[in-house]
Enzyme design. Structure first.
Site, PDB file in Angstrom:
ATOM      1  CB  ALA A 296      -0.929  -0.020   1.204  1.00 10.62           C
TER       2      ALA A 296
ATOM      3  NE  ARG B 192      -0.874  -4.094   9.542  1.00 12.03           N
ATOM      4  CZ  ARG B 192      -1.481  -4.603   8.470  1.00 12.03           C
ATOM      5  NH1 ARG B 192      -1.162  -4.178   7.266  1.00 12.03           N
ATOM      6  NH2 ARG B 192      -2.379  -5.556   8.598  1.00 12.03           N
TER       7      ARG B 192
ATOM      8  CD  GLN C  15       1.645  -7.053   0.696  1.00 16.12           C
ATOM      9  OE1 GLN C  15       1.232  -7.478   1.767  1.00 16.12           O
ATOM     10  NE2 GLN C  15       2.639  -6.199   0.626  1.00 16.12           N
TER      11      GLN C  15
ATOM     12  CG  HIS D  32      -3.886  -9.296  -0.938  1.00 14.46           C
ATOM     13  ND1 HIS D  32      -3.206  -8.498  -0.057  1.00 14.46           N
ATOM     14  CD2 HIS D  32      -3.477 -10.573  -0.673  1.00 14.46           C
ATOM     15  CE1 HIS D  32      -2.414  -9.249   0.707  1.00 14.46           C
ATOM     16  NE2 HIS D  32      -2.558 -10.501   0.341  1.00 14.46           N
TER      17      HIS D  32
ATOM     18  CB  CYS E 197     -23.478 -18.224  -8.711  1.00 16.99           C
ATOM     19  SG  CYS E 197     -23.877 -16.567  -9.311  1.00 16.99           S
TER      20      CYS E 197
ATOM     21  CB  CYS F 160     -27.909 -17.105  -7.862  1.00 20.80           C
ATOM     22  SG  CYS F 160     -26.607 -16.453  -6.803  1.00 20.80           S
TER      23      CYS F 160
ATOM     24  CB  SER G 206       5.152  -4.055   1.806  1.00 20.77           C
ATOM     25  OG  SER G 206       4.514  -5.045   2.587  1.00 20.77           O
TER      26      SER G 206
ATOM     27  CG  ASN H  62       7.996   0.308   4.182  1.00 20.42           C
ATOM     28  OD1 ASN H  62       7.099   0.424   3.345  1.00 20.42           O
ATOM     29  ND2 ASN H  62       7.751   0.186   5.473  1.00 20.42           N
TER      30      ASN H  62
HETATM   31  P1  NAD Z   1       0.702  -1.541   5.180  1.00 17.53           P
HETATM   32  O1  NAD Z   1      -0.319  -0.467   5.340  1.00 17.53           O
HETATM   33  O2  NAD Z   1       0.751  -2.606   6.193  1.00 17.53           O
HETATM   34  O3  NAD Z   1       2.151  -0.870   5.108  1.00 17.53           O
HETATM   35  C1  NAD Z   1       2.434   0.186   4.242  1.00 17.53           C
HETATM   36  C2  NAD Z   1       3.861   0.610   4.486  1.00 17.53           C
HETATM   37  O4  NAD Z   1       4.191   1.576   3.511  1.00 17.53           O
HETATM   38  C3  NAD Z   1       4.075   1.256   5.850  1.00 17.53           C
HETATM   39  O5  NAD Z   1       5.091   0.558   6.548  1.00 17.53           O
HETATM   40  C4  NAD Z   1       4.507   2.691   5.527  1.00 17.53           C
HETATM   41  O6  NAD Z   1       5.568   3.141   6.338  1.00 17.53           O
HETATM   42  C5  NAD Z   1       4.976   2.580   4.095  1.00 17.53           C
HETATM   43  N1  NAD Z   1       4.782   3.786   3.292  1.00 17.53           N
HETATM   44  C6  NAD Z   1       3.720   4.633   3.276  1.00 17.53           C
HETATM   45  N2  NAD Z   1       3.881   5.580   2.346  1.00 17.53           N
HETATM   46  C7  NAD Z   1       5.095   5.347   1.772  1.00 17.53           C
HETATM   47  C8  NAD Z   1       5.833   5.981   0.732  1.00 17.53           C
HETATM   48  N3  NAD Z   1       5.370   7.074   0.106  1.00 17.53           N
HETATM   49  N4  NAD Z   1       7.031   5.457   0.388  1.00 17.53           N
HETATM   50  C9  NAD Z   1       7.527   4.361   1.020  1.00 17.53           C
HETATM   51  N5  NAD Z   1       6.868   3.725   2.005  1.00 17.53           N
HETATM   52  C10 NAD Z   1       5.656   4.197   2.373  1.00 17.53           C
HETATM   53  O7  NAD Z   1       0.496  -2.142   3.717  1.00 17.53           O
HETATM   54  P2  NAD Z   1       0.910  -3.544   3.098  1.00 17.53           P
HETATM   55  O8  NAD Z   1       2.207  -3.995   3.627  1.00 17.53           O
HETATM   56  O9  NAD Z   1       0.674  -3.422   1.650  1.00 17.53           O
HETATM   57  O10 NAD Z   1      -0.141  -4.627   3.631  1.00 17.53           O
HETATM   58  C11 NAD Z   1      -1.446  -4.392   4.000  1.00 17.53           C
HETATM   59  C12 NAD Z   1      -2.562  -4.686   3.055  1.00 17.53           C
HETATM   60  O11 NAD Z   1      -2.854  -3.433   2.540  1.00 17.53           O
HETATM   61  C13 NAD Z   1      -2.434  -5.491   1.820  1.00 17.53           C
HETATM   62  O12 NAD Z   1      -3.117  -6.665   1.957  1.00 17.53           O
HETATM   63  C14 NAD Z   1      -3.172  -4.642   0.735  1.00 17.53           C
HETATM   64  O13 NAD Z   1      -4.154  -5.413   0.097  1.00 17.53           O
HETATM   65  C15 NAD Z   1      -3.824  -3.592   1.535  1.00 17.53           C
HETATM   66  N6  NAD Z   1      -4.015  -2.231   1.042  1.00 17.53           N
HETATM   67  C16 NAD Z   1      -3.914  -1.914  -0.273  1.00 17.53           C
HETATM   68  C17 NAD Z   1      -4.118  -0.609  -0.676  1.00 17.53           C
HETATM   69  C18 NAD Z   1      -4.026  -0.280  -2.140  1.00 17.53           C
HETATM   70  O14 NAD Z   1      -4.411  -1.086  -2.977  1.00 17.53           O
HETATM   71  N7  NAD Z   1      -3.484   0.879  -2.485  1.00 17.53           N
HETATM   72  C19 NAD Z   1      -4.376   0.387   0.263  1.00 17.53           C
HETATM   73  C20 NAD Z   1      -4.493   0.024   1.621  1.00 17.53           C
HETATM   74  C21 NAD Z   1      -4.292  -1.293   1.997  1.00 17.53           C
END
Ligand code: NAD
Length: 244
Positions: A23, A35, A99, A117, A128, A153, A189, A214
């Protein structure tokens, strides 16, 4: 810049590199992560993205997903997505395992993407599996005040994303790729969501290189060859320059 040069060297030396994104790569496209410092879990209970909440309160569940859809629908890829697409075009990475459910990698031009995901653009019947566009489901929710149902359905519709408590069907395909890779570039991530986070662990565990870009620390930082705590778009743009 020194760290970026090191990443460029790692990518040049590797034969099969992949990117593993979360994300955090999309926060600069104004899609909140879960997070990070402005993450969704600061305002909402993570249970809202779970299978059990969908079954217990489908209307509340759909209201949460309508809010997520609205933040994603108008979003555009940022320089980080563009840089990863460029790395693929130039042959530095084979594929992206993401993800994210926002489809911004494909919008940015990346060709080989595993959406571990799923994605939020489509929804399917929980009984269905007939598909409908998520936007239609949200319009139905707003019109009727009830969770959207299947035209065939009558079952409940749900976004085509993997909910907490559900299996990750594409994990086997992701593991196949990880087992053939000798470098994993993690971008944005927290590496706390399993089984997805096994991908970089497997690449590192079999002797490959691990790079983590990150903002916040991750549980794999200690094992990484390079860790950069900076914005994904900034680092990836510099990486493209370093490789030019
Ligand atoms: P997470 O929210 O757990 O972690 C995101 C990480 O990205 C954090 O540690 C944060 O410090 C870092 N971050 C934020 N902005 C940043 C930037 N500009 N540059 C570098 N790092 C940055 O997300 P995750 O690890 O992907 O896992 C959580 C779940 O989040 C996944 O299952 C996903 O499906 C879902 N998710 C997806 C989206 C999306 O599709 N954009 C949005 C929210 C959550």
């Amino acid at each position: 810049m020194e760290h970026v040069v090191k990443i460029a060297e790692i990518l040049r030396d590797a034969t099969h590199s992949i990117a593993f994104t979360g994300a955090g790569i999309s926060t600069e496209s104004n899609i909140p992560d879960f997070r990070g410092s402005q993450g969704l879990w600061k305002k909402f209970d993570p249970r809202m993205a779970s299978r059990s909440y969908f079954e217990e309160d489908p209307k509340g569940f759909w209201s949460f997903y309508a809010m997520r859809y609205n933040s994603i629908a108008g979003a555009e890829p940022n320089d980080g997505h563009a840089a990863l697409a460029e790395l693929e075009r130039r042959g530095y990475i084979d594929l992206i395992i993401t993800q994210n459910i926002d489809t911004l990698h494909t919008k940015a031009g990346s060709k080989s993407v595993i959406e571990l995901h799923g994605n939020i653009i489509w929804s399917r019947c929980d009984l269905c599996s007939v598909e409908r566009r998520t936007i239609e489901c949200i319009e139905e929710l707003e019109r009727s005040g009830r969770p959207p149902t299947c035209k065939s359905c009558g079952g409940l519709m749900r976004p085509s994303v993997v909910l907490f408590e559900e299996p990750v069907r594409l994990m086997e395909a992701a593991m196949d790729v990880a087992c053939r890779s000798d470098c994993c570039l993690v971008v944005g991530s927290s590496l706390t969501v399993y089984p997805a986070a096994l991908v970089p662990e497997v690449v590192k565990g079999q002797g490959g290189a691990l790079v983590i870009i990150n903002m916040d620390p991750t549980p794999l930082d200690d094992r990484a060859d390079v860790v950069i705590r900076d914005k994904a778009s900034v680092v990836l743009k510099k990486l493209i320059e370093a490789l030019s």
